[in-house]
Design a protein around this motif. Structure first.
Motif, PDB file in Angstrom:
ATOM      1  N   GLY A 152       0.840  -1.188   0.000  1.00  0.00           N
ATOM      2  CA  GLY A 152       0.000   0.000   0.000  1.00  0.00           C
ATOM      3  C   GLY A 152       0.874   1.236   0.000  1.00  0.00           C
ATOM      4  N   THR A 153       0.582   2.158  -0.891  1.00  0.00           N
ATOM      5  CA  THR A 153       1.443   3.327  -1.059  1.00  0.00           C
ATOM      6  C   THR A 153       1.551   4.159   0.214  1.00  0.00           C
ATOM      7  OG1 THR A 153       0.858   3.415  -3.394  1.00  0.00           O
ATOM      8  CG2 THR A 153       1.784   5.416  -2.421  1.00  0.00           C
ATOM      9  N   PHE A 154       0.455   4.283   0.949  1.00  0.00           N
ATOM     10  CA  PHE A 154       0.443   5.201   2.096  1.00  0.00           C
ATOM     11  C   PHE A 154       0.576   4.481   3.433  1.00  0.00           C
ATOM     12  CE2 PHE A 154      -1.548   7.667  -1.306  1.00  0.00           C
ATOM     13  CZ  PHE A 154      -0.759   8.810  -1.246  1.00  0.00           C
ATOM     14  N   ARG A 155       1.298   3.364   3.444  1.00  0.00           N
ATOM     15  CA  ARG A 155       1.488   2.644   4.695  1.00  0.00           C
ATOM     16  C   ARG A 155       2.665   3.178   5.501  1.00  0.00           C
ATOM     17  NH1 ARG A 155       3.488  -0.505   0.519  1.00  0.00           N
ATOM     18  NH2 ARG A 155       5.388  -1.742   0.858  1.00  0.00           N
ATOM     19  N   GLY A 156       3.311   4.237   5.021  1.00  0.00           N
ATOM     20  CA  GLY A 156       4.450   4.800   5.734  1.00  0.00           C
ATOM     21  C   GLY A 156       4.218   6.220   6.208  1.00  0.00           C
ATOM     22  N   ASN A 157       3.011   6.523   6.672  1.00  0.00           N
ATOM     23  CA  ASN A 157       2.627   7.883   7.076  1.00  0.00           C
ATOM     24  C   ASN A 157       3.388   8.285   8.341  1.00  0.00           C
ATOM     25  OD1 ASN A 157       1.322  10.198   8.046  1.00  0.00           O
ATOM     26  ND2 ASN A 157      -0.678   9.541   7.269  1.00  0.00           N
ATOM     27  N   GLN A 158       4.450   9.051   8.170  1.00  0.00           N
ATOM     28  CA  GLN A 158       5.322   9.395   9.289  1.00  0.00           C
ATOM     29  C   GLN A 158       4.662  10.315  10.313  1.00  0.00           C
ATOM     30  OE1 GLN A 158       8.907   8.017   9.285  1.00  0.00           O
ATOM     31  NE2 GLN A 158       7.363   6.772   8.252  1.00  0.00           N
ATOM     32  N   LEU A 159       3.851  11.244   9.853  1.00  0.00           N
ATOM     33  CA  LEU A 159       3.173  12.134  10.796  1.00  0.00           C
ATOM     34  C   LEU A 159       2.194  11.359  11.660  1.00  0.00           C
ATOM     35  CD1 LEU A 159       2.450  15.340   8.661  1.00  0.00           C
ATOM     36  CD2 LEU A 159       4.352  14.894  10.225  1.00  0.00           C
ATOM     37  N   ALA A 160       1.471  10.411  11.058  1.00  0.00           N
ATOM     38  CA  ALA A 160       0.528   9.606  11.835  1.00  0.00           C
ATOM     39  C   ALA A 160       1.266   8.727  12.833  1.00  0.00           C
ATOM     40  CB  ALA A 160      -0.324   8.753  10.900  1.00  0.00           C
ATOM     41  N   MET A 161       2.397   8.186  12.438  1.00  0.00           N
ATOM     42  CA  MET A 161       3.156   7.336  13.364  1.00  0.00           C
ATOM     43  C   MET A 161       3.679   8.151  14.549  1.00  0.00           C
ATOM     44  SD  MET A 161       5.253   4.918  10.727  1.00  0.00           S
ATOM     45  CE  MET A 161       4.370   4.011   9.448  1.00  0.00           C
ATOM     46  N   ALA A 162       4.134   9.354  14.286  1.00  0.00           N
ATOM     47  CA  ALA A 162       4.617  10.210  15.378  1.00  0.00           C
ATOM     48  C   ALA A 162       3.468  10.603  16.302  1.00  0.00           C
ATOM     49  CB  ALA A 162       5.286  11.457  14.802  1.00  0.00           C
ATOM     50  N   ALA A 163       2.337  11.024  15.706  1.00  0.00           N
ATOM     51  CA  ALA A 163       1.174  11.381  16.514  1.00  0.00           C
ATOM     52  C   ALA A 163       0.661  10.174  17.285  1.00  0.00           C
ATOM     53  CB  ALA A 163       0.069  11.947  15.621  1.00  0.00           C
ATOM     54  N   GLY A 164       0.683   9.009  16.636  1.00  0.00           N
ATOM     55  CA  GLY A 164       0.212   7.790  17.283  1.00  0.00           C
ATOM     56  C   GLY A 164       1.090   7.370  18.444  1.00  0.00           C
ATOM     57  N   ALA A 165       2.402   7.426  18.255  1.00  0.00           N
ATOM     58  CA  ALA A 165       3.304   7.064  19.350  1.00  0.00           C
ATOM     59  C   ALA A 165       3.106   7.990  20.547  1.00  0.00           C
ATOM     60  CB  ALA A 165       4.755   7.114  18.865  1.00  0.00           C
ATOM     61  N   ALA A 166       2.949   9.284  20.278  1.00  0.00           N
ATOM     62  CA  ALA A 166       2.726  10.240  21.369  1.00  0.00           C
ATOM     63  C   ALA A 166       1.411   9.956  22.090  1.00  0.00           C
ATOM     64  CB  ALA A 166       2.728  11.668  20.810  1.00  0.00           C
ATOM     65  N   THR A 167       0.379   9.608  21.332  1.00  0.00           N
ATOM     66  CA  THR A 167      -0.922   9.303  21.931  1.00  0.00           C
ATOM     67  C   THR A 167      -0.851   8.042  22.782  1.00  0.00           C
ATOM     68  OG1 THR A 167      -2.140  10.379  20.136  1.00  0.00           O
ATOM     69  CG2 THR A 167      -3.321   8.719  21.421  1.00  0.00           C
ATOM     70  N   LEU A 168      -0.267   6.982  22.241  1.00  0.00           N
ATOM     71  CA  LEU A 168      -0.151   5.726  22.986  1.00  0.00           C
ATOM     72  C   LEU A 168       0.610   5.942  24.297  1.00  0.00           C
ATOM     73  CD1 LEU A 168       0.727   3.358  20.013  1.00  0.00           C
ATOM     74  CD2 LEU A 168      -1.407   3.326  21.300  1.00  0.00           C
ATOM     75  N   ALA A 169       1.716   6.687  24.211  1.00  0.00           N
ATOM     76  CA  ALA A 169       2.522   6.937  25.406  1.00  0.00           C
ATOM     77  C   ALA A 169       1.753   7.759  26.431  1.00  0.00           C
ATOM     78  CB  ALA A 169       3.823   7.638  25.028  1.00  0.00           C
ATOM     79  N   TYR A 170       1.016   8.768  25.955  1.00  0.00           N
ATOM     80  CA  TYR A 170       0.278   9.632  26.885  1.00  0.00           C
ATOM     81  C   TYR A 170      -0.828   8.846  27.586  1.00  0.00           C
ATOM     82  CZ  TYR A 170      -1.860  13.890  28.718  1.00  0.00           C
ATOM     83  OH  TYR A 170      -2.351  14.865  29.553  1.00  0.00           O
ATOM     84  N   VAL A 171      -1.556   8.026  26.831  1.00  0.00           N
ATOM     85  CA  VAL A 171      -2.615   7.218  27.436  1.00  0.00           C
ATOM     86  C   VAL A 171      -2.031   6.256  28.461  1.00  0.00           C
ATOM     87  CG1 VAL A 171      -4.354   5.441  26.965  1.00  0.00           C
ATOM     88  CG2 VAL A 171      -4.156   7.419  25.446  1.00  0.00           C
ATOM     89  N   ARG A 172      -0.900   5.636  28.112  1.00  0.00           N
ATOM     90  CA  ARG A 172      -0.273   4.673  29.022  1.00  0.00           C
ATOM     91  C   ARG A 172       0.280   5.357  30.264  1.00  0.00           C
ATOM     92  NH1 ARG A 172       4.912   3.517  29.437  1.00  0.00           N
ATOM     93  NH2 ARG A 172       5.408   4.468  27.415  1.00  0.00           N
ATOM     94  N   GLU A 173       1.045   6.421  30.087  1.00  0.00           N
ATOM     95  CA  GLU A 173       1.719   7.066  31.221  1.00  0.00           C
ATOM     96  C   GLU A 173       0.738   7.761  32.150  1.00  0.00           C
ATOM     97  OE1 GLU A 173       4.400   9.628  29.184  1.00  0.00           O
ATOM     98  OE2 GLU A 173       5.706   7.989  28.516  1.00  0.00           O
ATOM     99  N   ASN A 174      -0.362   8.244  31.615  1.00  0.00           N
ATOM    100  CA  ASN A 174      -1.339   8.954  32.436  1.00  0.00           C
ATOM    101  C   ASN A 174      -2.522   8.079  32.847  1.00  0.00           C
ATOM    102  OD1 ASN A 174      -0.535  12.044  32.479  1.00  0.00           O
ATOM    103  ND2 ASN A 174      -0.056  11.262  30.436  1.00  0.00           N
ATOM    104  N   ARG A 175      -2.421   6.790  32.598  1.00  0.00           N
ATOM    105  CA  ARG A 175      -3.419   5.815  33.038  1.00  0.00           C
ATOM    106  C   ARG A 175      -4.837   6.229  32.623  1.00  0.00           C
ATOM    107  NH1 ARG A 175      -0.943   2.500  36.866  1.00  0.00           N
ATOM    108  NH2 ARG A 175      -2.954   1.847  37.738  1.00  0.00           N
ATOM    109  N   LEU A 176      -4.955   6.640  31.355  1.00  0.00           N
ATOM    110  CA  LEU A 176      -6.257   7.118  30.893  1.00  0.00           C
ATOM    111  C   LEU A 176      -7.260   5.987  30.716  1.00  0.00           C
ATOM    112  CD1 LEU A 176      -5.508  10.035  28.403  1.00  0.00           C
ATOM    113  CD2 LEU A 176      -5.894  10.089  30.868  1.00  0.00           C
TER     114      LEU A 176
END
Length: 470
Positions: A322-346
């Motif tokens: 798939g051409t758009f399977r390397g969306n770098q902005l989404a991966m960066a935003a996603g990593a930040a979201t996952l970390a925030y949810v995990r670290e803040n026990r959301l």
């Protein structure tokens, strides 16, 4: 009740960033041109005629200057709400670094960080043998990849899916969804507490559904195409916010494991803390063979993956791309979201606040007979509206009231609250607020919903609602 988070978002130099103002008359012009230019398939735009120009957290500001509390949140995509600072900062870092924004499936530091953070949240037994496939770019694409993967690995084309399911809008995903028809798909009963087809509900209804499934699979005359997989949602979202009992989930895992049928868990909407645990399968303790993930994992940007057991990894190079399977902005935003949810026990926060909201809605139901059922898990909540004067012959509960649900949605919008409608009969008012929802905001949402419900009840139009056919 007022909310306090709708001020313009600060820019990097600390000043307020205000988008170009839209003249009030232009608001109607934009909506008119949309109706003339866009496909008849548009959905949310029909029931939510607003033109968003600014958003922060729970709040959206429209071009007409009105502010709304957004309990749709991108159909569950916005785990942290609109424009959360950690998401914006993650996106800015990638842009400012000069890194490529498009990288196909090449290895990048951004992708490595995302995958590492994602794997840190997954059930340990799965991670120990996990492979990941990046898909392009929506949840339905990930469902297609999952179906293709298991059919390749097993050599079997049949599929076990469930009544009321929703897995996306592409051809294969529609086959697996409750409203579609395909000869390869065997439709199994999803356990319902309200409107149970066996007339009992609860654990007994779930056990009967499991027994029926097991009997059908083992019946040599059952007519079931040899299944390459079973796909299920731990909580049916579009199907009306129906949480699967944990005991039933464990039975489905036992049934599939005993017959060497890969189990696919579609966590596109339930994932990233939404139901009160990081992944909804954790409620039951099961470990699926394939996890389908999208929506919140991209931190508001398009991203979809499947994570699966390594023994299913039988694809040849290039077998799925798939051409758009390397969306770098989404991966960066996603990593930040996952970390925030995990670290803040959301996730834990969603469990506590969700239970409080459910309790208040159940109290509301006492005074409103048109509320047939209140259900959900965490911050994935549904209120089924009914005509209390008419009983459904099949289930013995009042018939669904879709016109009333639509009226409640419109009354909510008039009061500055955005909600979604779903369910088999389009009679379930759905709440999918961000996991960052505060107690004060939750009270504001519930106050507006209660007021909207009372106003819709007083109106005469819903009394002619024919309800579902009996």
């Amino acid at each position: 009740m007022a909310v306090t988070e709708s001020a313009p978002a600060p820019s990097r130099d600390g000043t307020a960033t205000v988008p170009p103002q839209v003249a009030p008359a232009a608001h109607e012009g934009i909506l008119r041109r949309q109706s003339l230019r866009e496909s008849a398939a548009r959905t949310y735009a029909r029931s939510l005629p607003i033109v968003p120009v600014r958003a922060r957290g729970l709040t959206i500001e429209g071009a007409d200057g009105r502010r709304y509390l957004d309990c749709l949140a991108g159909a569950g995509t916005l785990a942290l709400g609109h424009n959360h600072p950690v998401v914006l900062e993650a996106i800015r870092k990638v842009i400012d670094s000069g890194a490529p924004l498009h990288a196909l499936d090449l290895a990048t530091p951004v992708k490595d960080a995302f995958t590492t953070e994602l794997f840190a949240t997954l059930p340990r037994p799965l991670v120990e043998r996990a492979r990941i496939q990046f898909c392009s770019p929506a949840g339905t694409d990930a469902v297609e990849a999952a179906l293709k993967l298991v059919r390749t690995a097993t050599g079997r084309s049949g599929l076990l899916a469930f009544t009321g399911a929703y897995h996306g809008m592409t051809a294969g995903a529609l086959e697996a969804s409750g409203g579609a028809r395909d000869a390869r798909v065997t439709r199994l009963p999803y356990p319902l507490n309200y409107r149970c087809p066996y007339g009992v509900g609860g654990e007994r209804g779930a056990e009967l559904a499991a027994r029926w499934t097991e009997s059908l699979l083992d019946d040599p005359k059952g007519g079931v195409p040899e299944p390459g997989a079973m796909i299920l949602e731990p909580v049916q979202g579009e199907g009306g916010v129906n949480p699967a009992p944990d005991s039933w989930m464990r039975r489905m895992r036992e049934i599939t494991a005993a017959r060497s049928i890969p189990l696919i868990a579609d966590e596109v909407q339930t994932g990233v803390g939404r139901t009160g645990v990081f992944w909804a399968v954790e409620h039951s303790g099961i470990v699926p063979d394939v996890l389908v993930l999208s929506k919140a994992i991209g931190g508001s940007l398009p991203l979809a993956v499947i994570v699966y057991r390594d023994d299913l990894d039988v694809w040849e190079p290039g077998a799925h791309a798939g051409t758009f399977r390397g969306n770098q902005l989404a991966m960066a935003a996603g990593a930040a979201t996952l970390a925030y949810v995990r670290e803040n026990r959301l996730a834990e926060r969603a469990a506590l606040l969700g239970a409080r909201i459910l309790a208040r809605l159940q109290d509301l139901a006492v005074d409103h007979p048109c509320v047939g059922d209140v259900r959900g898990r965490g911050l994935m909540i549904g209120v089924e509206l009914v005509d209390p004067e008419r009983l459904d012959a099949a289930s013995g509960v009042p018939v669904a009231a879709p016109a009333l649900a639509t009226a409640v949605q419109q009354e909510c919008l008039r009061r500055g609250l955005i909600v979604e409608i779903g369910g088999r009969h389009s009679s379930v008012v759905r709440l999918l607020p961000p996991l960052t929802l505060t107690d004060e905001q939750a009270d504001a949402v519930l106050d507006r919903l209660a007021d909207a419900l009372a106003a819709a009840e007083r109106a005469p139009h819903h009394r002619t609602d024919p309800g579902p056919s009996r």
